[in-house]
Design a protein around this motif. Structure first.
Motif, PDB file in Angstrom:
ATOM      1  N   THR A 317     -13.326 -10.494  43.276  1.00 52.91           N
ATOM      2  CA  THR A 317     -12.139 -11.201  43.762  1.00 52.91           C
ATOM      3  C   THR A 317     -11.996 -12.395  43.387  1.00 52.91           C
ATOM      4  O   THR A 317     -13.277 -13.117  43.030  1.00 52.91           O
ATOM      5  CB  THR A 317     -11.961 -11.103  45.419  1.00 52.91           C
ATOM      6  OG1 THR A 317     -13.060 -11.855  46.103  1.00 52.91           O
ATOM      7  CG2 THR A 317     -11.906  -9.756  45.962  1.00 52.91           C
ATOM      8  N   GLY A 318     -10.798 -13.096  43.222  1.00 53.67           N
ATOM      9  CA  GLY A 318     -10.588 -14.369  42.821  1.00 53.67           C
ATOM     10  C   GLY A 318     -11.231 -14.607  41.475  1.00 53.67           C
ATOM     11  O   GLY A 318     -11.430 -15.586  41.113  1.00 53.67           O
ATOM     12  N   ARG A 320     -11.254 -15.890  37.718  1.00 51.67           N
ATOM     13  CA  ARG A 320     -10.860 -16.741  37.017  1.00 51.67           C
ATOM     14  C   ARG A 320     -11.421 -16.853  35.574  1.00 51.67           C
ATOM     15  O   ARG A 320     -12.908 -16.640  35.560  1.00 51.67           O
ATOM     16  CB  ARG A 320     -11.079 -18.198  37.775  1.00 51.67           C
ATOM     17  CG  ARG A 320     -10.351 -18.334  39.320  1.00 51.67           C
ATOM     18  CD  ARG A 320      -8.935 -18.485  38.952  1.00 51.67           C
ATOM     19  NE  ARG A 320      -8.185 -18.565  40.306  1.00 51.67           N
ATOM     20  CZ  ARG A 320      -7.780 -17.441  41.044  1.00 51.67           C
ATOM     21  NH1 ARG A 320      -8.169 -16.378  40.657  1.00 51.67           N
ATOM     22  NH2 ARG A 320      -7.413 -17.751  42.300  1.00 51.67           N
ATOM     23  N   ARG A 338     -16.661 -10.508  47.823  1.00 52.21           N
ATOM     24  CA  ARG A 338     -15.921 -10.908  48.976  1.00 52.21           C
ATOM     25  C   ARG A 338     -16.751 -10.439  50.110  1.00 52.21           C
ATOM     26  O   ARG A 338     -17.445  -9.381  50.397  1.00 52.21           O
ATOM     27  CB  ARG A 338     -14.712 -10.048  49.035  1.00 52.21           C
ATOM     28  CG  ARG A 338     -13.942 -10.059  50.289  1.00 52.21           C
ATOM     29  CD  ARG A 338     -12.673  -9.566  50.406  1.00 52.21           C
ATOM     30  NE  ARG A 338     -11.961  -9.356  51.792  1.00 52.21           N
ATOM     31  CZ  ARG A 338     -11.246  -8.664  52.304  1.00 52.21           C
ATOM     32  NH1 ARG A 338     -10.703  -7.570  51.348  1.00 52.21           N
ATOM     33  NH2 ARG A 338     -10.782  -8.761  53.415  1.00 52.21           N
ATOM     34  N   THR A 344      -9.273 -13.254  54.222  1.00 52.72           N
ATOM     35  CA  THR A 344      -8.356 -14.057  53.399  1.00 52.72           C
ATOM     36  C   THR A 344      -7.213 -14.604  54.146  1.00 52.72           C
ATOM     37  O   THR A 344      -6.847 -14.379  55.347  1.00 52.72           O
ATOM     38  CB  THR A 344      -7.636 -13.096  52.092  1.00 52.72           C
ATOM     39  OG1 THR A 344      -6.778 -12.245  52.636  1.00 52.72           O
ATOM     40  CG2 THR A 344      -8.651 -12.435  51.244  1.00 52.72           C
TER      41      THR A 344
END
Length: 351
Positions: A317-318, A320, A338, A344
């Motif tokens: 997740t997240g 970048r 996660r 979240t």
């Protein structure tokens, strides 16, 4: 020379073309190959300390019988202007030879050796390999040279590592494909409470990294093993996993599964930092891509968008990504395993 021969030369285009190609292409190729060999065999580093005669260089290189071959090779260096012979000794002369003889430029010297030993042959052999089905293997690489050459991008990778490593709390690091171990050393210098497991596919590379860790005073904090992450059997205890310049060692169709395995080794809330060259970069990266296209392991360099999608498919997740080198397709990717106990912002609103 006969007048008829001169007339033929004047009327033809082959000789001027050959002379032009020799000046623009052939001689630079000879120069690069000589410098790569002189650097890889330690000749430049030795001559940077002091001039040496033939006997001294032969002893250093372990040449016993065929000194005439060594002499002929050294004379090519003289002819190219990278060496000079004076008072019975060989010395550094050329600007490139002097620069590559300095210890601080070792990564550049290794990168040149990589080009001469691996990139140029694959450019020559790729059509025949495609025709005959022959493939390169891991044995066609020199793991130590590759580990040294990748340090050309060390400042950029260390910047990414610096953003990922916590400074005060304990951190358990897993580095996949540790190479010489320099990035583990950097991470350890940022956090005195960091401990690490560093693994590499190649025995000689792992052995060299073990020696380095002892020399750096990190043997009690870093465990180095020869291992394949796909077979690594350990609990999900790591706070950070790092992978530098090696995602293309895994076949493209297997990368999601590999990344899933990596995520399974992370503790809840743990993070992955992955740095890699991507498709669309300079010609050097494209030749690297060709090398792996011709190998019986690994696969092509990733497209940045595809790799980000693969990380998400693996459950990170997240995710970048950011460019590390201005104007180049060398990028850092991060993702989080996660924590099931942490909701979240969207889940907090729903609750």
């Amino acid at each position: 020379m006969k007048v008829a021969t001169l007339a033929k030369l004047a009327g033809g285009r082959q000789v001027p073309l050959l002379l032009s190609l020799s000046r623009r292409l052939v001689t630079p190729a000879y120069r690069a190959s000589f410098l790569a060999a002189a650097s890889g065999n330690g000749v430049l580093r030795r001559l940077a300390v002091r001039p040496c005669d033939l006997d001294t260089l032969a002893a250093a290189l372990g040449v016993r019988e065929d000194r005439h071959v060594l002499r002929a090779w050294l004379e090519i260096g003289v002819r190219l202007g990278e060496l000079k012979f004076d008072d019975g000794c060989y010395q550094l002369r050329g600007r490139a030879a002097k620069a590559l003889g300095k210890a601080r430029n070792d990564s550049v010297a290794a990168a040149l050796e990589e080009v001469a030993r691996f990139h140029l042959p694959v450019l020559l052999d790729a059509p025949a390999m495609a025709r005959g089905g022959r493939r390169l293997t891991l044995r066609d690489q020199d793991g130590e040279v590759i580990a040294r050459s990748t340090r050309v991008v060390q400042p950029f990778v260390e910047e990414a590592v610096g953003l990922a490593v916590p400074r005060t709390r304990p951190c358990r690091l897993l580095e996949i494909g540790c190479g010489s171990g320099v990035y583990v050393r950097h991470a350890a210098s940022l956090n005195p409470r960091l401990t690490a497991l560093a693994i590499d596919l190649q025995d000689d590379v792992a052995a060299a990294a073990t020696v380095n860790m002892a020399g750096w005073g990190l043997a009690d904090r870093v465990d180095v093993r020869r291992a394949d992450v796909r077979d690594l059997d350990t609990e999900p205890v790591f706070d950070l996993v790092t992978m530098h310049n090696n995602i293309y060692y895994f076949p493209e169709g297997e990368r999601v599964k590999v990344l899933e395995k990596v995520r399974s080794l992370l503790a809840p809330g743990g993070r992955l930092l992955l740095t890699t060259p991507c498709r669309g970069g300079g010609v050097g990266m494209e030749v690297l891509d060709l090398w792996f296209e011709c190998a019986d392991f690994g696969g092509p360099l990733p497209h940045a968008a595809d790799l980000a999608a693969q990380l998400e498919s693996a459950g990170f997740t997240g995710v970048r990504e950011r460019r590390l080198i201005p104007g180049e397709q060398f990028r850092a990717f991060t993702g989080t395993n996660r924590d099931p106990n942490h909701r979240t912002d969207a889940e907090e609103l729903i609750a």
